[in-house]
Every structure is written in structure tokens, then in C-alpha cells.
Write a protein that holds these residues in place. Structure first.
Motif, PDB file in Angstrom:
ATOM      1  N   ALA A 222      46.914   5.526 -30.587  1.00  0.00           N
ATOM      2  CA  ALA A 222      48.303   5.381 -31.037  1.00  0.00           C
ATOM      3  C   ALA A 222      48.979   4.168 -30.408  1.00  0.00           C
ATOM      4  O   ALA A 222      50.129   4.226 -29.987  1.00  0.00           O
ATOM      5  CB  ALA A 222      49.092   6.661 -30.735  1.00  0.00           C
ATOM      6  N   GLY A 223      48.247   3.074 -30.348  1.00  0.00           N
ATOM      7  CA  GLY A 223      48.842   1.835 -29.857  1.00  0.00           C
ATOM      8  C   GLY A 223      48.892   1.707 -28.352  1.00  0.00           C
ATOM      9  O   GLY A 223      49.423   0.748 -27.829  1.00  0.00           O
ATOM     10  N   GLN A 224      48.338   2.653 -27.632  1.00  0.00           N
ATOM     11  CA  GLN A 224      48.328   2.579 -26.172  1.00  0.00           C
ATOM     12  C   GLN A 224      46.896   2.697 -25.681  1.00  0.00           C
ATOM     13  O   GLN A 224      46.157   3.567 -26.107  1.00  0.00           O
ATOM     14  CB  GLN A 224      49.160   3.720 -25.557  1.00  0.00           C
ATOM     15  N   LEU A 225      46.509   1.828 -24.779  1.00  0.00           N
ATOM     16  CA  LEU A 225      45.195   1.892 -24.183  1.00  0.00           C
ATOM     17  C   LEU A 225      45.293   2.738 -22.924  1.00  0.00           C
ATOM     18  O   LEU A 225      46.146   2.486 -22.079  1.00  0.00           O
ATOM     19  CB  LEU A 225      44.702   0.483 -23.838  1.00  0.00           C
ATOM     20  N   ALA A 226      44.445   3.759 -22.838  1.00  0.00           N
ATOM     21  CA  ALA A 226      44.445   4.593 -21.641  1.00  0.00           C
ATOM     22  C   ALA A 226      44.135   3.724 -20.429  1.00  0.00           C
ATOM     23  O   ALA A 226      43.332   2.800 -20.495  1.00  0.00           O
ATOM     24  CB  ALA A 226      43.400   5.695 -21.779  1.00  0.00           C
TER      25      ALA A 226
ATOM     26  N   LEU B  30      43.293  -6.949 -20.268  1.00  0.00           N
ATOM     27  CA  LEU B  30      43.208  -6.433 -21.610  1.00  0.00           C
ATOM     28  C   LEU B  30      44.453  -5.644 -21.984  1.00  0.00           C
ATOM     29  O   LEU B  30      44.913  -5.704 -23.127  1.00  0.00           O
ATOM     30  CB  LEU B  30      41.960  -5.557 -21.706  1.00  0.00           C
ATOM     31  N   GLY B  31      45.026  -4.935 -21.016  1.00  0.00           N
ATOM     32  CA  GLY B  31      46.239  -4.171 -21.292  1.00  0.00           C
ATOM     33  C   GLY B  31      47.366  -5.048 -21.796  1.00  0.00           C
ATOM     34  O   GLY B  31      48.098  -4.664 -22.723  1.00  0.00           O
ATOM     35  N   GLU B  32      47.505  -6.229 -21.222  1.00  0.00           N
ATOM     36  CA  GLU B  32      48.542  -7.159 -21.676  1.00  0.00           C
ATOM     37  C   GLU B  32      48.262  -7.640 -23.087  1.00  0.00           C
ATOM     38  O   GLU B  32      49.166  -7.783 -23.903  1.00  0.00           O
ATOM     39  CB  GLU B  32      48.664  -8.353 -20.723  1.00  0.00           C
ATOM     40  N   ALA B  33      46.978  -7.903 -23.407  1.00  0.00           N
ATOM     41  CA  ALA B  33      46.615  -8.341 -24.755  1.00  0.00           C
ATOM     42  C   ALA B  33      46.906  -7.235 -25.758  1.00  0.00           C
ATOM     43  O   ALA B  33      47.433  -7.497 -26.843  1.00  0.00           O
ATOM     44  CB  ALA B  33      45.138  -8.730 -24.808  1.00  0.00           C
ATOM     45  N   VAL B  34      46.598  -5.993 -25.408  1.00  0.00           N
ATOM     46  CA  VAL B  34      46.863  -4.870 -26.306  1.00  0.00           C
ATOM     47  C   VAL B  34      48.356  -4.721 -26.547  1.00  0.00           C
ATOM     48  O   VAL B  34      48.804  -4.568 -27.682  1.00  0.00           O
ATOM     49  CB  VAL B  34      46.259  -3.557 -25.746  1.00  0.00           C
TER      50      VAL B  34
ATOM     51  N   VAL C 131      49.417  -6.872 -34.708  1.00  0.00           N
ATOM     52  CA  VAL C 131      48.087  -7.404 -35.034  1.00  0.00           C
ATOM     53  C   VAL C 131      46.952  -6.687 -34.289  1.00  0.00           C
ATOM     54  O   VAL C 131      45.890  -7.266 -34.080  1.00  0.00           O
ATOM     55  CB  VAL C 131      48.019  -8.932 -34.805  1.00  0.00           C
ATOM     56  N   LEU C 132      47.173  -5.441 -33.924  1.00  0.00           N
ATOM     57  CA  LEU C 132      46.091  -4.667 -33.320  1.00  0.00           C
ATOM     58  C   LEU C 132      45.017  -4.385 -34.369  1.00  0.00           C
ATOM     59  O   LEU C 132      45.327  -4.233 -35.547  1.00  0.00           O
ATOM     60  CB  LEU C 132      46.612  -3.332 -32.805  1.00  0.00           C
TER      61      LEU C 132
END
Length: 168
Positions: A88-92, A104-108, A116-117
Motif C-alpha cells: 500500500a505504498g509503504q515499504l516495511a 531505497l526508502g527515500e526512492a520509494v 510512479v511506483l
């Protein structure tokens, strides 16, 4: 439901910083295996230094993006692999951090804000032992490469085959 079918497999890191090159090593092995075990049509293999803008550019428009990167964990177990999925748009947040300044968290998060995910994002983070200057992976991280290659191949196949839970 999105109809995007392109698959982006991205090896993140620096092949000249020992274990930080694990993503590149996985991509090299996938390329070697391509004649015997081709990935689904539309699969793009790319390496990246971890810059968030470059990551976003590589996965933009993808139905599936698979990212392989080295990670630091405290305490760590070199060669241990963490599999993370975008939810849901959040990376654990794992008990690891990227081996790069901006992770990677910043890129996500930036990709989420920009809309653009990829439809589905899977990250394989490999705990490293040695990020000193030089080439070659430590034995524990090198041992994780072949299982990671098989895992990436499996992710791509599942994405393409609805009978096995794929999204294509």
C-alpha cells in the motif's frame, strides 16, 4: 487493476566495494543464465548505484520491480537475505539499512509522491560482511547469489503466470 507487464530487475550497489556488489553479481548471473533460462519477455536487467532518481527511472512504468541490494544490519549475519514487499505504498522497514547514503526508502517515498511506483515492488536486501574497496564478495555473500538468482527468476515467473498468483 493495472495492465503493466514490464518487469525491471535492478541490482543496486558498487561492484568495487566488495559485498556492496551483490546486486551486480546477481544481475551478472541472470544474464549468464538467460540463454538456458530466459526471463519473461519485457524483462529489463539494470544496475544502479542507488541514487533515488535513477532507481525511479529504472522502475517507472513497471508492473513488477525486483531490487537486489546489500544491507547493513546490527547485529548482522553476512549472507542473510531479507525479502520485503511494497504494501500500500509503504515499504516495511527491516532491521537493516541500505549501504548507500540515500536509501531505497527515500526512492520509494519520492516515487509514491510522484505517482510512479511500480505496481509491485520486491526488495531482496543481503546482509554484507565487507564493504571495503576491492572486488569480490565475501564467502557468505557469494553463497547467497545463486539462491537470489532463483528467487528473482521465480518472482518474474509468478508475475507472468496468473495460475501461480501472478499479476500479469
Amino acid at each position: 487493476m493495472s495492465l503493466r507487464t514490464r518487469i525491471a530487475v535492478i541490482g543496486v550497489g558498487n561492484e568495487f566495494r566488495r559485498d556492496d556488489g551483490v546486486g551486480w553479481a546477481v544481475l551478472d548471473r541472470l544474464r549468464e543464465r538467460a540463454t538456458e533460462r530466459p526471463l519473461p519477455p519485457g524483462t529489463v536487467l539494470a544496475t544502479c548505484d542507488g541514487d533515488p532518481a535513477r532507481l525511479i527511472g529504472l522502475w517507472e512504468g513497471a508492473g513488477l520491480a525486483v531490487v537486489v541490494d546489500a544491507a547493513h544490519a546490527h547485529p548482522g549475519t553476512p549472507g542473510r537475505v531479507h525479502r520485503l514487499e511494497l504494501d500500500a505504498g509503504q515499504l516495511a522497514h527491516p532491521p537493516t539499512t541500505s549501504s548507500h547514503g540515500l536509501g531505497l526508502g527515500e526512492a520509494v517515498e519520492l516515487a509514491r509522491v510522484l505517482g510512479v511506483l511500480p505496481d509491485h515492488l520486491v526488495v531482496y536486501a543481503v546482509e554484507g560482511a565487507d564493504s571495503a574497496l576491492g572486488t569480490g564478495l565475501s564467502p557468505a555473500v557469494a553463497a547467497a547469489v545463486e539462491p537470489l538468482v532463483r528467487a528473482v527468476e521465480s518472482e518474474a515467473a509468478r508475475h507472468r503466470d496468473p495460475a501461480t498468483g501472478g499479476r500479469a
